[in-house]
Design a protein around this motif. Structure first.
Motif, PDB file in Angstrom:
ATOM      1  N   PHE A 146      43.343  55.884  33.309  1.00 24.57           N
ATOM      2  CA  PHE A 146      44.768  55.671  33.541  1.00 24.57           C
ATOM      3  C   PHE A 146      45.583  56.540  32.591  1.00 24.57           C
ATOM      4  N   PRO A 147      46.517  57.317  33.121  1.00 27.55           N
ATOM      5  CA  PRO A 147      47.318  58.194  32.259  1.00 27.55           C
ATOM      6  C   PRO A 147      48.268  57.412  31.357  1.00 27.55           C
ATOM      7  N   ASP A 148      48.677  56.218  31.781  1.00 27.96           N
ATOM      8  CA  ASP A 148      49.571  55.386  30.971  1.00 27.96           C
ATOM      9  C   ASP A 148      49.053  53.948  31.018  1.00 27.96           C
ATOM     10  N   PRO A 149      48.027  53.642  30.235  1.00 27.34           N
ATOM     11  CA  PRO A 149      47.419  52.315  30.301  1.00 27.34           C
ATOM     12  C   PRO A 149      48.376  51.182  29.951  1.00 27.34           C
ATOM     13  N   SER A 150      49.373  51.453  29.105  1.00 26.27           N
ATOM     14  CA  SER A 150      50.299  50.383  28.722  1.00 26.27           C
ATOM     15  C   SER A 150      51.078  49.874  29.938  1.00 26.27           C
ATOM     16  N   ARG A 151      51.461  50.772  30.838  1.00 32.13           N
ATOM     17  CA  ARG A 151      52.169  50.351  32.062  1.00 32.13           C
ATOM     18  C   ARG A 151      51.251  49.506  32.948  1.00 32.13           C
ATOM     19  N   ALA A 152      49.999  49.916  33.044  1.00 31.32           N
ATOM     20  CA  ALA A 152      49.046  49.154  33.854  1.00 31.32           C
ATOM     21  C   ALA A 152      48.842  47.766  33.270  1.00 31.32           C
ATOM     22  N   ILE A 153      48.746  47.683  31.939  1.00 31.50           N
ATOM     23  CA  ILE A 153      48.569  46.383  31.283  1.00 31.50           C
ATOM     24  C   ILE A 153      49.788  45.491  31.536  1.00 31.50           C
ATOM     25  N   GLU A 154      50.983  46.053  31.390  1.00 31.41           N
ATOM     26  CA  GLU A 154      52.203  45.270  31.614  1.00 31.41           C
ATOM     27  C   GLU A 154      52.257  44.721  33.041  1.00 31.41           C
ATOM     28  N   THR A 155      51.837  45.528  33.999  1.00 31.45           N
ATOM     29  CA  THR A 155      51.834  45.091  35.396  1.00 31.45           C
ATOM     30  C   THR A 155      50.846  43.948  35.602  1.00 31.45           C
ATOM     31  N   LEU A 156      49.656  44.102  35.053  1.00 30.08           N
ATOM     32  CA  LEU A 156      48.629  43.076  35.184  1.00 30.08           C
ATOM     33  C   LEU A 156      49.065  41.770  34.530  1.00 30.08           C
ATOM     34  N   ILE A 157      49.583  41.855  33.307  1.00 30.34           N
ATOM     35  CA  ILE A 157      49.991  40.658  32.576  1.00 30.34           C
ATOM     36  C   ILE A 157      51.172  39.971  33.246  1.00 30.34           C
ATOM     37  N   ALA A 158      52.100  40.771  33.788  1.00 28.14           N
ATOM     38  CA  ALA A 158      53.247  40.181  34.489  1.00 28.14           C
ATOM     39  C   ALA A 158      52.777  39.339  35.674  1.00 28.14           C
ATOM     40  N   TYR A 159      51.780  39.828  36.400  1.00 23.39           N
ATOM     41  CA  TYR A 159      51.250  39.051  37.523  1.00 23.39           C
ATOM     42  C   TYR A 159      50.626  37.749  37.027  1.00 23.39           C
ATOM     43  N   VAL A 160      49.800  37.827  35.994  1.00 24.56           N
ATOM     44  CA  VAL A 160      49.110  36.633  35.501  1.00 24.56           C
ATOM     45  C   VAL A 160      50.113  35.612  34.971  1.00 24.56           C
ATOM     46  N   ILE A 161      51.109  36.080  34.215  1.00 22.89           N
ATOM     47  CA  ILE A 161      52.110  35.160  33.675  1.00 22.89           C
ATOM     48  C   ILE A 161      52.882  34.481  34.803  1.00 22.89           C
ATOM     49  N   GLY A 162      53.297  35.264  35.793  1.00 20.29           N
ATOM     50  CA  GLY A 162      54.051  34.696  36.906  1.00 20.29           C
ATOM     51  C   GLY A 162      53.274  33.631  37.657  1.00 20.29           C
ATOM     52  N   MET A 163      52.040  33.931  37.991  1.00 19.77           N
ATOM     53  CA  MET A 163      51.206  32.967  38.714  1.00 19.77           C
ATOM     54  C   MET A 163      50.890  31.756  37.849  1.00 19.77           C
ATOM     55  N   SER A 164      50.577  31.996  36.594  1.00 22.18           N
ATOM     56  CA  SER A 164      50.187  30.899  35.704  1.00 22.18           C
ATOM     57  C   SER A 164      51.349  29.956  35.420  1.00 22.18           C
ATOM     58  N   THR A 165      52.559  30.502  35.319  1.00 21.88           N
ATOM     59  CA  THR A 165      53.730  29.661  35.073  1.00 21.88           C
ATOM     60  C   THR A 165      53.936  28.683  36.226  1.00 21.88           C
ATOM     61  N   THR A 166      53.863  29.203  37.438  1.00 21.90           N
ATOM     62  CA  THR A 166      54.032  28.350  38.617  1.00 21.90           C
ATOM     63  C   THR A 166      52.908  27.327  38.720  1.00 21.90           C
ATOM     64  N   GLU A 167      51.696  27.783  38.480  1.00 23.21           N
ATOM     65  CA  GLU A 167      50.533  26.909  38.599  1.00 23.21           C
ATOM     66  C   GLU A 167      50.550  25.812  37.537  1.00 23.21           C
ATOM     67  N   ALA A 168      50.907  26.175  36.315  1.00 21.12           N
ATOM     68  CA  ALA A 168      50.966  25.188  35.234  1.00 21.12           C
ATOM     69  C   ALA A 168      52.041  24.142  35.510  1.00 21.12           C
ATOM     70  N   ALA A 169      53.176  24.565  36.061  1.00 22.14           N
ATOM     71  CA  ALA A 169      54.240  23.619  36.395  1.00 22.14           C
ATOM     72  C   ALA A 169      53.775  22.639  37.475  1.00 22.14           C
ATOM     73  N   TRP A 170      53.062  23.157  38.456  1.00 18.18           N
ATOM     74  CA  TRP A 170      52.512  22.323  39.521  1.00 18.18           C
ATOM     75  C   TRP A 170      51.542  21.287  38.959  1.00 18.18           C
ATOM     76  N   LEU A 171      50.647  21.713  38.097  1.00 18.70           N
ATOM     77  CA  LEU A 171      49.657  20.802  37.532  1.00 18.70           C
ATOM     78  C   LEU A 171      50.295  19.783  36.590  1.00 18.70           C
ATOM     79  N   THR A 172      51.366  20.189  35.911  1.00 15.95           N
ATOM     80  CA  THR A 172      52.085  19.250  35.055  1.00 15.95           C
ATOM     81  C   THR A 172      52.741  18.157  35.884  1.00 15.95           C
ATOM     82  N   THR A 173      53.324  18.540  37.020  1.00 15.11           N
ATOM     83  CA  THR A 173      53.927  17.563  37.923  1.00 15.11           C
ATOM     84  C   THR A 173      52.880  16.571  38.412  1.00 15.11           C
ATOM     85  N   ILE A 174      51.709  17.070  38.756  1.00 16.48           N
ATOM     86  CA  ILE A 174      50.637  16.199  39.229  1.00 16.48           C
ATOM     87  C   ILE A 174      50.177  15.257  38.118  1.00 16.48           C
ATOM     88  N   ALA A 175      50.024  15.792  36.912  1.00 20.22           N
ATOM     89  CA  ALA A 175      49.580  14.965  35.786  1.00 20.22           C
ATOM     90  C   ALA A 175      50.548  13.810  35.545  1.00 20.22           C
TER      91      ALA A 175
END
Length: 239
Positions: A146-175
């Protein structure tokens, strides 16, 4: 006239003070804070309550951690230390990225407050565990070409954070409901199917979802989106 200095408001930008109580350490403070965050969320955490749980005075805590913001930086970095990182010499960058993303997601679901506070936790990204995570990903993606690995990392982490935030909120509601996820979904889905009866595609989707194991369905959604993100990143590699 002496130059005015403006200290950076981060726990990583100042020296740790010598402890005044052998039984009270920064590590013990952070462990207890994480336990409180896991149990009751960020709004329930305060320096006063934490001092009470540790049977210590607030002044003793402030000798180790100056503010609640600093405490959150430390807590974020501490849970990043739980993540199993892929080997730095992994031959398959995609498999390594999946492993790193899965580790992030698993940690975020164990600590439902994590994803939602990452952007508010000051300079948490300067913590040693988070730096090690970023460095490992950077090593892997640099080796992949990757010519700019930092951009690739930011993209990957943004996806994980977005999905995890929604998922964690869902599981908290269930708990909070006192039900298992399967019980909660079984109770919710008939109403969802009925509400979408006039919308063919949505009705079909909810009808199909009612037949799935909800935990497996969440895993599948995360894996699907992750593959899409990685497919997009792969197009950035030199041909």
């Amino acid at each position: 006239m002496a130059a005015r200095t403006n200290p950076i408001p981060s726990v990583w930008a100042r020296q740790q003070r010598e402890p005044d109580q052998p039984a009270l350490s920064r590590a013990a403070i952070v462990r207890e804070a994480i336990a409180m965050l896991d149990a009751d969320g960020i709004d329930a955490l305060s320096m006063r309550k934490l001092a009470t749980r540790l049977n210590a005075g607030a002044t003793s805590l402030y000798r180790h951690v100056a503010t609640k913001d600093e405490l959150m930086e430390l807590a974020v970095d501490e849970v990043f230390g739980e993540m199993d990182l892929p080997p730095a010499d992994s031959p398959d960058w995609r498999a390594a990225a999946v492993e790193a993303a899965d580790a992030f997601r698993a940690t975020a679901l164990r600590h439902p407050w994590l994803s939602s506070v990452l952007g508010q936790a000051g300079l948490a990204y300067l913590g040693p565990n988070l730096l090690a995570y970023a460095e490992r990903l950077s090593t892997l993606l640099t080796a992949a070409g990757f010519p700019d690995p930092s951009r690739a990392i930011e993209t990957l982490i943004a996806y994980v954070i977005g999905m995890s935030t929604t998922e964690a909120a869902w599981l908290t509601t269930i708990a909070r409901s006192g039900e298992t996820e399967a019980e909660f979904v079984a109770r919710l889905m008939p109403a969802a199917v009925q509400a979408t009866a006039d919308y063919d595609h949505l009705s079909a989707a909810y009808t199909a979802a009612a037949k799935e194991d909800p935990a497996e369905a969440r895993d599948g959604k995360f894996a699907y989106g992750l593959e899409v993100v990685l497919d997009g990143l792969a197009l950035r590699l030199p041909r």
